[in-house]
Design a protein around this motif. Structure first.
Motif, mmCIF file in Angstrom:
data_model
loop_
_atom_site.group_PDB
_atom_site.id
_atom_site.type_symbol
_atom_site.label_atom_id
_atom_site.label_comp_id
_atom_site.label_asym_id
_atom_site.label_seq_id
_atom_site.Cartn_x
_atom_site.Cartn_y
_atom_site.Cartn_z
ATOM 1 N N ILE A 1 64.641 98.206 -6.366
ATOM 2 C CA ILE A 1 63.809 98.336 -5.153
ATOM 3 C C ILE A 1 64.732 98.607 -3.969
ATOM 4 O O ILE A 1 65.610 97.800 -3.664
ATOM 5 N N GLY B 1 65.131 100.269 0.198
ATOM 6 C CA GLY B 1 64.389 100.501 1.442
ATOM 7 C C GLY B 1 65.262 100.109 2.616
ATOM 8 O O GLY B 1 66.173 99.291 2.473
ATOM 9 N N LYS C 1 60.477 95.485 2.292
ATOM 10 C CA LYS C 1 61.057 95.415 0.935
ATOM 11 C C LYS C 1 61.218 93.972 0.475
ATOM 12 O O LYS C 1 60.848 93.617 -0.635
ATOM 13 N N SER C 2 61.783 93.123 1.352
ATOM 14 C CA SER C 2 62.015 91.728 0.957
ATOM 15 C C SER C 2 60.697 90.993 0.750
ATOM 16 O O SER C 2 60.563 90.188 -0.161
ATOM 17 N N PHE D 1 59.476 92.026 -2.616
ATOM 18 C CA PHE D 1 60.278 91.405 -3.668
ATOM 19 C C PHE D 1 59.960 89.914 -3.781
ATOM 20 O O PHE D 1 59.864 89.362 -4.877
ATOM 21 N N ASP E 1 66.445 93.706 -6.552
ATOM 22 C CA ASP E 1 66.373 93.879 -5.106
ATOM 23 C C ASP E 1 67.715 94.410 -4.632
ATOM 24 O O ASP E 1 68.726 93.724 -4.725
ATOM 25 N N GLN F 1 61.197 103.093 -3.961
ATOM 26 C CA GLN F 1 61.596 103.078 -2.549
ATOM 27 C C GLN F 1 60.434 102.597 -1.697
ATOM 28 O O GLN F 1 59.367 103.212 -1.670
ATOM 29 N N VAL F 2 60.637 101.458 -1.021
ATOM 30 C CA VAL F 2 59.600 100.920 -0.136
ATOM 31 C C VAL F 2 59.713 101.640 1.206
ATOM 32 O O VAL F 2 60.786 101.690 1.817
ATOM 33 N N ARG G 1 57.989 102.238 5.029
ATOM 34 C CA ARG G 1 57.095 101.617 6.020
ATOM 35 C C ARG G 1 56.042 102.608 6.492
ATOM 36 O O ARG G 1 56.363 103.666 7.040
ATOM 37 N N TYR H 1 57.464 106.033 -4.693
ATOM 38 C CA TYR H 1 57.422 105.578 -3.308
ATOM 39 C C TYR H 1 56.343 104.510 -3.159
ATOM 40 O O TYR H 1 55.170 104.775 -3.433
ATOM 41 N N ASN I 1 54.193 100.875 2.199
ATOM 42 C CA ASN I 1 53.767 99.561 2.684
ATOM 43 C C ASN I 1 52.851 99.731 3.895
ATOM 44 O O ASN I 1 53.297 100.160 4.959
ATOM 45 N N ALA J 1 52.402 94.695 1.469
ATOM 46 C CA ALA J 1 53.350 93.656 1.040
ATOM 47 C C ALA J 1 52.952 92.273 1.566
ATOM 48 O O ALA J 1 53.079 91.269 0.862
#
Length: 365
Positions: free
Chosen positions: A9, A11, A17-18, A21, A74, A104-105, A107, A205, A208, A241
């Motif tokens: 993962i 980003g 991302k976190s 995860f 992560d 890939q996260v 935004r 992709y 989020n 997320a």
């Protein structure tokens, strides 16, 4: 001996991302073998939820269910300049090289509370920053490999193809293009698999979105990512997320009710896992009995003998035949005995191509 699926993962900071995860690492799927396991601070193993296993387990009175699983890695420290050592630099690259696919996260929400690292929300700009870092890392690896192979190639004609491939790859990467977009001959394709190029990996992709984009999970930013991904043959999965993190803390029954209250059928994480499986052409076949009901992960197109080897190499070596019943027929005829009586249990040889949902009994020496 399962084909274990792993996804890195990536980003930029502050894209969610976190949060995503964290939702993965809280995720509990009722099962005795792998409710959830964090192997490392940055690796999470999650079960692939498959209702078929629960149904077959009830039918066979199995003592336990073993789901297929996916590990998510992560990848921290990915910022502009990472390939040159900015952030955690090259440390993250070794982690990605070992994974099967990259998630890939990106935004795709506006928020004055969460500052974007670039000062404005532009998902395509984010994608390009990360793609460039991966391209630069691949150039570095290809150039190092090329100089090493050229030294070894003196008097070894078989290495000429490798040298030609590496030069072709470097020229392509130098145009700021990922290796996914490079047309290769079957021989070049085989050579490329020997090297863990980052931009050759399958890509998903994860857009989020904000809570105000529920239940459609769509907005103008997601539409831009979809158009971009379609051009390069990648896939897009929108998730929220923040909501995923909330869902991950609930027990399965409450989670289901919460999802329905939001107008959603299944969690984004379940959709993400299924999409990753599909992206890598993975399927599952099933074995079931009193001891356990289990999903085995294999590549699409594998033969019965190869599939048997996933359970144990001795079963592949001593393979006699496979008795195959489709999942639907197992349910319709209330198990293997009923399927046999109805003529729905097929006897297949070594070269039978296993299908998703085949329920198989292997006979071997």
């Amino acid at each position: 001996m399962t084909t274990h699926l792993s996804c890195g993962i990536v980003g930029l900071p502050n894209v969610g991302k976190s949060t995503l995860f964290n939702a993965l690492t809280c995720k509990q799927i009722p099962s005795e073998n792998y409710p959830f396991c964090t192997i490392d601070p940055n690796i999470g193993v999650v079960n692939v939820d498959d209702p078929r296993l629960r149904t077959l387990s009830e039918q066979s009175h199995s003592k336990k269910i073993l789901y297929a699983n996916v590990s998510f890695v992560d990848i921290a420290g990915l910022v502009k300049g990472a390939s040159q050592g900015a952030g955690l630099g090259n440390q993250f690259l070794t982690h990605i090289r070992e994974t099967d696919a990259i998630v890939q996260v990106v935004r795709c929400f506006e928020s004055s509370d969460v500052i974007h690292v670039a000062g404005r929300v532009d998902p395509l700009d984010d994608i390009e920053v990360i793609t460039l870092e991966l391209i630069l890392a691949d150039i570095q690896m290809a150039e190092n490999t090329l100089s090493r192979v050229e030294k070894q190639a003196k008097g070894k004609k078989e290495l000429i193809l490798t040298i030609d491939f590496l030069k072709k790859a470097i020229a392509h990467l130098n145009q700021n293009l990922p290796l996914r977009a490079l047309a290769l001959t079957p021989e070049e394709e085989a050579i490329s698999r020997l090297y863990p190029f980052l931009t050759k990996k399958k890509l998903l992709y994860a857009c989020n979105v904000g809570e105000n984009d529920l239940p459609s999970l769509d907005n103008a930013l997601v539409a831009r990512v979809r158009a971009y991904a379609a051009k390069e043959g990648s896939r897009v999965i929108p998730v929220c997320a923040r909501i995923e993190e909330e869902i991950s803390r609930l027990d399965p029954k409450d989670a289901k009710e919460f999802l329905l209250s939001l107008g959603l059928k299944e969690s984004g994480l379940d959709r993400l896992i299924k999409e990753a499986f599909s992206l890598l052409d993975l399927i599952t076949y099933i074995t079931t009995g009193e001891i356990e009901t289990r999903a085995w992960t294999i590549r699409k197109g594998m033969t019965a003998a190869e599939a048997a080897g996933k359970i144990h190499s001795d079963i592949e070596k001593g393979f006699i035949r496979a008795e195959v019943v489709s999942y639907e027929d197992m349910i319709r005829y209330k198990g293997r005995v009923g399927a046999r009586e109805a003529g729905k249990a097929r006897s297949e040889g070594r070269d039978y191509i296993v299908q998703d949902g085949d329920v198989i009994l292997f006979y071997h020496n």
